[in-house]
Design a protein around this motif. Structure first.
Motif, mmCIF file in Angstrom:
data_model
loop_
_atom_site.group_PDB
_atom_site.id
_atom_site.type_symbol
_atom_site.label_atom_id
_atom_site.label_comp_id
_atom_site.label_asym_id
_atom_site.label_seq_id
_atom_site.Cartn_x
_atom_site.Cartn_y
_atom_site.Cartn_z
ATOM 1 N N THR A 121 0.794 -1.228 0.000
ATOM 2 C CA THR A 121 0.000 0.000 0.000
ATOM 3 C C THR A 121 0.825 1.277 0.000
ATOM 4 N N ALA A 122 2.027 1.252 0.554
ATOM 5 C CA ALA A 122 2.794 2.495 0.718
ATOM 6 C C ALA A 122 3.999 2.609 -0.204
ATOM 7 N N GLY A 123 4.360 1.542 -0.889
ATOM 8 C CA GLY A 123 5.544 1.596 -1.742
ATOM 9 C C GLY A 123 6.835 1.680 -0.956
ATOM 10 N N VAL A 124 6.777 1.309 0.312
ATOM 11 C CA VAL A 124 7.933 1.290 1.202
ATOM 12 C C VAL A 124 8.086 -0.131 1.694
ATOM 13 N N GLY A 125 9.325 -0.607 1.754
ATOM 14 C CA GLY A 125 9.498 -1.962 2.213
ATOM 15 C C GLY A 125 10.908 -2.278 2.660
ATOM 16 N N PRO A 126 11.087 -3.500 3.161
ATOM 17 C CA PRO A 126 12.363 -3.917 3.718
ATOM 18 C C PRO A 126 13.343 -4.380 2.645
ATOM 19 N N VAL A 127 14.599 -4.007 2.831
ATOM 20 C CA VAL A 127 15.684 -4.434 1.946
ATOM 21 C C VAL A 127 16.825 -4.904 2.843
ATOM 22 N N LEU A 128 17.457 -5.992 2.454
ATOM 23 C CA LEU A 128 18.613 -6.468 3.211
ATOM 24 C C LEU A 128 19.815 -5.565 2.950
ATOM 25 N N ALA A 129 20.406 -5.055 4.008
ATOM 26 C CA ALA A 129 21.613 -4.255 3.893
ATOM 27 C C ALA A 129 22.845 -5.100 4.157
ATOM 28 N N GLU A 130 22.662 -6.148 4.969
ATOM 29 C CA GLU A 130 23.784 -7.013 5.342
ATOM 30 C C GLU A 130 23.213 -8.317 5.871
ATOM 31 N N THR A 131 23.902 -9.414 5.596
ATOM 32 C CA THR A 131 23.478 -10.709 6.135
ATOM 33 C C THR A 131 24.696 -11.602 6.321
ATOM 34 N N SER A 132 24.601 -12.491 7.309
ATOM 35 C CA SER A 132 25.726 -13.382 7.582
ATOM 36 C C SER A 132 25.225 -14.707 8.138
ATOM 37 N N ALA A 133 26.094 -15.708 8.072
ATOM 38 C CA ALA A 133 25.767 -17.034 8.601
ATOM 39 C C ALA A 133 26.988 -17.629 9.273
ATOM 40 N N ARG A 134 26.742 -18.372 10.316
ATOM 41 C CA ARG A 134 27.790 -19.144 10.988
ATOM 42 C C ARG A 134 27.335 -20.593 10.980
ATOM 43 N N TYR A 135 28.110 -21.425 10.314
ATOM 44 C CA TYR A 135 27.782 -22.834 10.154
ATOM 45 C C TYR A 135 28.440 -23.626 11.275
ATOM 46 N N ARG A 136 27.619 -24.227 12.127
ATOM 47 C CA ARG A 136 28.134 -24.973 13.269
ATOM 48 C C ARG A 136 28.263 -26.466 12.977
ATOM 49 N N ARG A 137 27.288 -27.017 12.255
ATOM 50 C CA ARG A 137 27.268 -28.458 11.974
ATOM 51 C C ARG A 137 26.662 -28.672 10.585
ATOM 52 N N PRO A 138 27.179 -29.621 9.824
ATOM 53 C CA PRO A 138 26.579 -29.899 8.513
ATOM 54 C C PRO A 138 25.209 -30.566 8.657
ATOM 55 N N VAL A 139 24.355 -30.308 7.691
ATOM 56 C CA VAL A 139 23.023 -30.916 7.634
ATOM 57 C C VAL A 139 22.948 -31.754 6.377
ATOM 58 N N THR A 140 22.323 -32.915 6.479
ATOM 59 C CA THR A 140 22.164 -33.803 5.332
ATOM 60 C C THR A 140 20.705 -34.237 5.187
ATOM 61 N N PHE A 141 20.389 -34.733 4.017
ATOM 62 C CA PHE A 141 19.073 -35.299 3.728
ATOM 63 C C PHE A 141 19.049 -36.722 4.259
#
Length: 146
Positions: free
Chosen positions: A55-75
């Motif tokens: 409705t307002a033409g205003v919205g969220p944008v990512l300025a920065e993002t990060s991840a820390r991988y502690r353990r692998p995940v598998t199927f």
């Protein structure tokens, strides 16, 4: 959840897809950003941010993002992606994420993102607005968002 463990008010369950694994037989690092996106969009939906966008033409944008991988995940596995806001200011907020593995019964990945509001008509920063701030604080409950 222990008393000292942080509260994440929004969570979604995500099944690990076979195609998300890489040549090393674990979920590819890039996929975790999709998991973060999934829980972030659910968070934004719950605070009514998507309505503001339409409705307002205003919205969220990512300025920065990060991840820390502690353990692998598998199927096969089912993950729980969780999100919370840890800081609010005039133009946006900082989110914190964590991914928990059902198979491993532990946190496998942690992440964060800086989200800023943008006026899509001008391309400039826009205020988050008091109504959205109140909704975040309400959703966070006793968390220290602010």
């Amino acid at each position: 959840m222990s008393r000292d463990e942080p509260r994440f008010p929004v969570s979604v369950e995500i099944p690990v897809a076979w195609g998300e694994m890489d040549a090393l037989n674990h979920v590819n690092n890039v996929v975790y950003f999709r998991y973060f996106e999934t829980v972030r969009i659910e968070y934004l939906r719950r605070i009514g941010m998507l309505d503001v966008l339409s409705t307002a033409g205003v919205g969220p944008v990512l300025a920065e993002t990060s991840a820390r991988y502690r353990r692998p995940v598998t199927f096969p596995d089912t993950l729980r992606a969780e999100a919370r806001v840890i800081e609010l200011d005039e133009h946006g907020f900082t989110m914190e994420y964590r991914i928990l593995s059902q198979a491993q019964q532990t946190v496998t990945t942690e992440g964060s993102a800086r989200v800023v509001m943008v006026d899509f008509g001008t391309g400039r920063r826009a205020p988050l607005g008091e109504a959205l701030k109140r909704r975040v604080l309400q959703l966070e409950g006793e968390n220290n968002a602010g």
